[in-house]
Each structure stands twice: as structure tokens, then as C-alpha cells.
Design an enzyme around this catalytic site. Structure first.
Site: not given
Ligand code: FCB
Length: 497
Positions: A223, A404
């Protein structure tokens, strides 16, 4: 007002009011106004009972054979052992130890103590039936000061972890950088300094050569946008700056680091696949006006195309460059050949999806769906379908992994010790179904990693937000599978819903 000034104003408003702007601070950055706004009492965790019957009925949604169900974590959020075995300091050590930065003054010093309990955590992964595990390597464990000779004890830890995954038949997916920049590099200018991208490529090369025989998939930078926005615009993530001009130079250097790492992998002769890990936010106009449509387009440029076009098309989006202006540090910082490096061919794209963004005609944002405990997160599973199909439509059939997706819930053990996170089950089920539909419509999605395997240090929110499938009692470090973990095990067993 000139068009340029107006654009600048719009952008400023958009940036300061974006949903991600509210991220993890607890500040309401996005105005809850207008369209169908509602916030549910338990932040999406308060599921209607009829939607959470256990065991879930078989809905007949099967994923492709070999689909890899997984879970994700990152080093600083779970490992702890902050001063052990030669680990150096990272910007997150500095930031979390700065009074007032993190909720309740929490730090990652101990976190989920995974550094010492990794074997037990590997057993939990096996119990869940995970096919893939996405974790990150801590740069300051490998190079305490961010350069030079590697720390063997740091490498040994990850080798033990990788061996444990292989013994259990779980495929590793290793992220090289999940925000824990060595503090020594920050002291030398951090990501504002182009040299940091070169240091990253050297670090990546060390890791490829030491662990490459054990890692089939590498992810470069986690990210980059969050570092840009949260770390350099709003300042509620490390390094905690509020400097928009610096922020976009940082965006460029993070992408340069990505491209250099891809090249380093190819040069090392290691056979693993590699790609970027991008958090993508589908952007929608908040209403039917022409102004909203225009503002949404630019917002999408900053949220998505700034990171996708560079990697997959070899050019930054012109509307964003125009908006930044020729005098911006970023535009001045791009050198001949940089985009060629950044667009070095990748093997896959890792998508992280949490929330949509609704953009108003004046460049602000509004919420349209219930938010979770994380105020920046609106719960909208359809956004998963939209972003996956859009990426495939606009950037070609590059293999995609979801690295994620998840929900924070106020998980508390009941009298029987169980954690009944029914809302998380509903959330995941609806997002899995959206991903399934995207596959049916041609998206080459090969795996899905729930955020997160374990409750962990959620950055500025400290330990207050629990995102895990597995509950961690931080006082005793005891792990308990939540209801969602049991449910997920069944999903994995039947390869679908
Ligand atoms: C993302 C991050 C991860 C975690 C989630 C909830 O942006 O990559 O580390 O904090 O959010």
C-alpha cells in the site's frame, strides 16, 4: 478563479475529506452527509441473526480448483521482539514511542509475540486449513540500519518460519516492505530521498538470495498510497508528516523502489513470482451531477490510477500530473527512465479492498453505507466486484491475488470463552460471494487472504481494533479461534460457500 486554482481547491478538499483521511485516527474526516447515511451500532459486527446461521447452508458457490485460501499479517503488527537478535529500529518504533501518536500509548514492542510463538501460529494455520500465508519481512531485522551486511539471525527467523510453512503444506507469500522503514534511513530523508529506493533494491536482493528457494510469491511495497496519505499528508502514521508536496515525491520513490525490486528479482536468478500490493478504492460519484463525475475521475486518479497506470502502462495519469503541477516535487523528481523501471513486467497484482469512496461535486466525500469500527471503512461488498472487474478490464488479464480484506469487530469472549463474531462471518461471506462473481465474469483471481490471521497492532489504533480470525488475549498471549475462523475452515474445506 482559474481552472487550475479550482482544481487545486477541489483536490485539497477531496484529500482532506477522503474516507481514508479518517483512517485510524477516529476523526471523522468524511462527512456523514447526504445519501442514505447510516452507522450501525456495532460497526457492521451487529449482524441480523437470520443471516448468520451456523453451519451455513451450502450455497453451491465453488471456487476454481487450486484456489488458495489464506490469511495475512505484517511484521511490525504481530512479531514483537523489537530489540532481539540484532533487529534495528524502524520508523514505527519511533512513532509508536512518541507520546500522543497511538491510541492508549500502545507500541509494537511485544504485539502478538509471534517472533517467539510462530510455531504455535503455524499450527493454527494448519488447523484452519490455510493454503497460503501472506506475511512481511521486517527490513530492520535484516539490515538494522537499512544497508550493508545482512543480520543472519534475522534471516534465520524467516527461514524457520518458511520451513514451518513448507512442513505444513502452506504456500508462503512474502511482502518485502510493510511500512517498517529502518529509522536510520528515515534519518537520511526516508522516502523523500531517492537513495532509499536504491537501498530497498539492495535489501530485496539480499532477501531474494537468502530465502528465494523457499518463497514462490513476493510482494514489493504494501500500500504505497497509505504511506503517502497517512504518513505524509495527514501525519497519523509514521513518519507523521503533513507535507503534501513531499507526499507525492514519496509516492514516486516508493514506486521506483517497487520497480527496482522487480528488476533485482529477475537479476538474482531466483524463480519466484513478484508483484505490487495496492489498496484500491472504487470511486463513485455521490450524485448525478456533472461536477461529481468530474471530481470522481480526479479522485480515482489519486486513489487508483496513480499506482496502476505507472506499473501497468508505464506512465503516470496525465490528469493527476496536471493537477500536481509542473513545480511539484514529484513532477520535478521523475527522471528519464524511471517509468520504464516502475513498469518492469510483474507476474501478478495483489489487491487489498476495504472500502468504496463517494465523491461530491466540490471534491469532498460522503458515506453511503454503514461504517465499521474503522470509520474509514464503509461496508460494501459490491465494491470488491467492481474493483476486480475494472482492473481486469483496464489493465489486462494479469493474475490477481486478494492480499487483504477484513473487518474489525469488538470481539469479547463470552461466558463459555467463545468469540461469536457473527458480523465478520457475514462480511466475509458477502465479499467472497462478490469475488466469486468476478471470477465468473472473467477475473483471473487465484487466491484470497483475509486480514488478518491474528488480532494485532492496528497502527494508530493500537490494540483497540481487532481484525483477526484468531483472538489474542494480549495479557496471556493465548490464542482462541473465533467463530469466523471455524466458519472459514469450512469454506476452505469445501472450496467455496
Ligand atoms: C491495511 C494495512 C494492514 C491493516 C489493515 C486493516 O491498510 O495494510 O496492515 O492495517 O489495513
Amino acid at each position: 478563479m482559474s481552472l487550475l486554482t479550482r482544481r487545486r481547491l477541489l483536490r485539497r478538499a477531496a484529500l482532506s475529506a477522503t474516507a481514508a483521511g479518517a483512517a485510524r485516527t477516529g476523526l471523522a474526516g468524511a462527512t456523514a452527509a447526504g445519501i442514505a447515511t447510516s452507522t450501525v451500532a456495532l460497526g457492521g459486527c451487529d449482524s441480523p441473526p437470520e443471516r448468520t446461521t451456523d453451519p451455513e447452508p451450502d450455497r453451491g458457490l465453488r471456487f476454481p480448483d487450486g484456489f488458495a485460501w489464506g490469511a495475512a499479517t505484517s511484521a511490525y503488527q504481530i512479531e514483537g521482539a523489537a530489540k532481539e537478535d540484532g533487529r534495528g529500529e524502524s520508523v514505527w518504533d519511533t512513532f509508536s514511542h512518541t507520546p500522543g501518536r497511538i491510541r492508549n500509548g500502545d507500541t509494537g514492542d511485544v504485539a502478538a509475540d509471534h517472533y517467539h510463538r510462530y510455531a504455535q501460529d503455524l499450527d493454527l494455520m494448519r488447523e484452519l486449513g490455510l493454503r497460503s500465508y501472506r506475511f512481511s519481512i521486517s527490513w530492520p531485522r535484516i539490515q538494522a540500519d537499512g544497508s550493508g551486511r545482512p543480520n543472519q539471525r534475522g534471516l534465520d527467523f524467516y527461514r524457520r518460519l518458511l520451513d514451518g510453512l513448507h512442513e505444513r503444506g502452506i504456500a508462503p507469500m512474502a511482502t518485502l516492505f510493510h511500512w517498517d522503514l529502518p529509522q536510520a534511513l528515515q534519518d537520511a530523508g526516508g522516502w523523500e530521498n531517492r537513495d532509499t529506493a536504491e537501498r530497498f533494491a539492495e535489501y530485496a536482493d539480499v532477501v531474494f538470495r537468502a530465502l528465494g528457494d523457499r518463497v514462490p510469491v513476493w510482494l514489493t511495497v504494501n500500500e504505497p498510497k497509505t504511506v503517502v496519505q497517512n504518513g505524509y499528508i495527514w501525519g497519523h502514521h509514521a513518519p507523521g508528516f503533513q507535507d503534501e508536496d513531499a507526499a507525492y515525491l514519496v509516492a514516486h520513490h516508493l514506486q521506483l523502489a517497487h520497480g527496482l525490486a522487480v528488476q533485482a528479482l529477475r537479476a538474482s536468478g531466483v524463480t519466484g513470482r513478484i508483484g505490487p500490493a495496492l489498496n484500491l478504492h472504487p470511486c463513485y460519484p455521490a450524485d448525478d451531477s456533472a461536477e461529481s463525475a468530474t471530481a470522481t475521475r480526479l479522485h480515482d486518479g489519486y486513489e487508483n490510477r496513480l499506482y496502476l497506470d505507472s506499473i501497468f502502462k508505464g506512465a503516470y495519469p496525465q490528469d493527476v500530473l496536471d493537477d500536481l503541477g509542473p513545480d511539484s516535487r514529484m513532477v520535478r523528481g521523475v527522471r528519464d527512465g524511471d517509468l520504464k523501471i516502475i513498469s518492469s513486467p510483474v507476474d501478478l497484482l495483489a489487491v487489498q479492498y476495504y472500502t468504496p469512496i463517494y465523491v461530491t461535486g466540490d471534491g469532498g466525500t460522503v458515506r453511503k453505507w454503514p461504517t465499521s469500527e474503522a470509520e474509514w471503512q464503509q461496508i460494501y461488498p459490491e465494491g470488491m466486484y467492481d474493483i476486480l472487474t475494472r482492473v481486469t478490464r483496464d489493465y489486462g488479464r494479469v493474475p490477481i491475488t486478494i492480499t487483504e480484506n477484513g473487518l474489525p469487530c469488538p470481539d469479547v469472549p463470552g461466558a463459555d470463552g467463545n468469540i461469536d463474531d457473527a458480523g465478520r462471518v457475514t462480511f466475509l461471506r458477502d465479499h467472497f460471494a462478490a469475488a466469486h462473481r468476478a471470477i465468473g465474469d472473467g477475473v483471473p483471481l487465484e487466491s484470497y487472504h483475509v486480514w488478518s490471521l491474528l488480532d494485532n497492532f492496528e497502527w494508530a489504533e493500537g490494540y483497540e481494533q481487532r481484525w483477526g480470525l484468531v483472538y489474542v488475549d494480549y495479557a496471556s498471549q493465548r490464542r482462541v479461534l473465533k467463530r469466523s475462523a471455524h466458519w472459514y475452515r469450512d469454506v476452505i474445506r469445501r472450496n467455496g460457500l
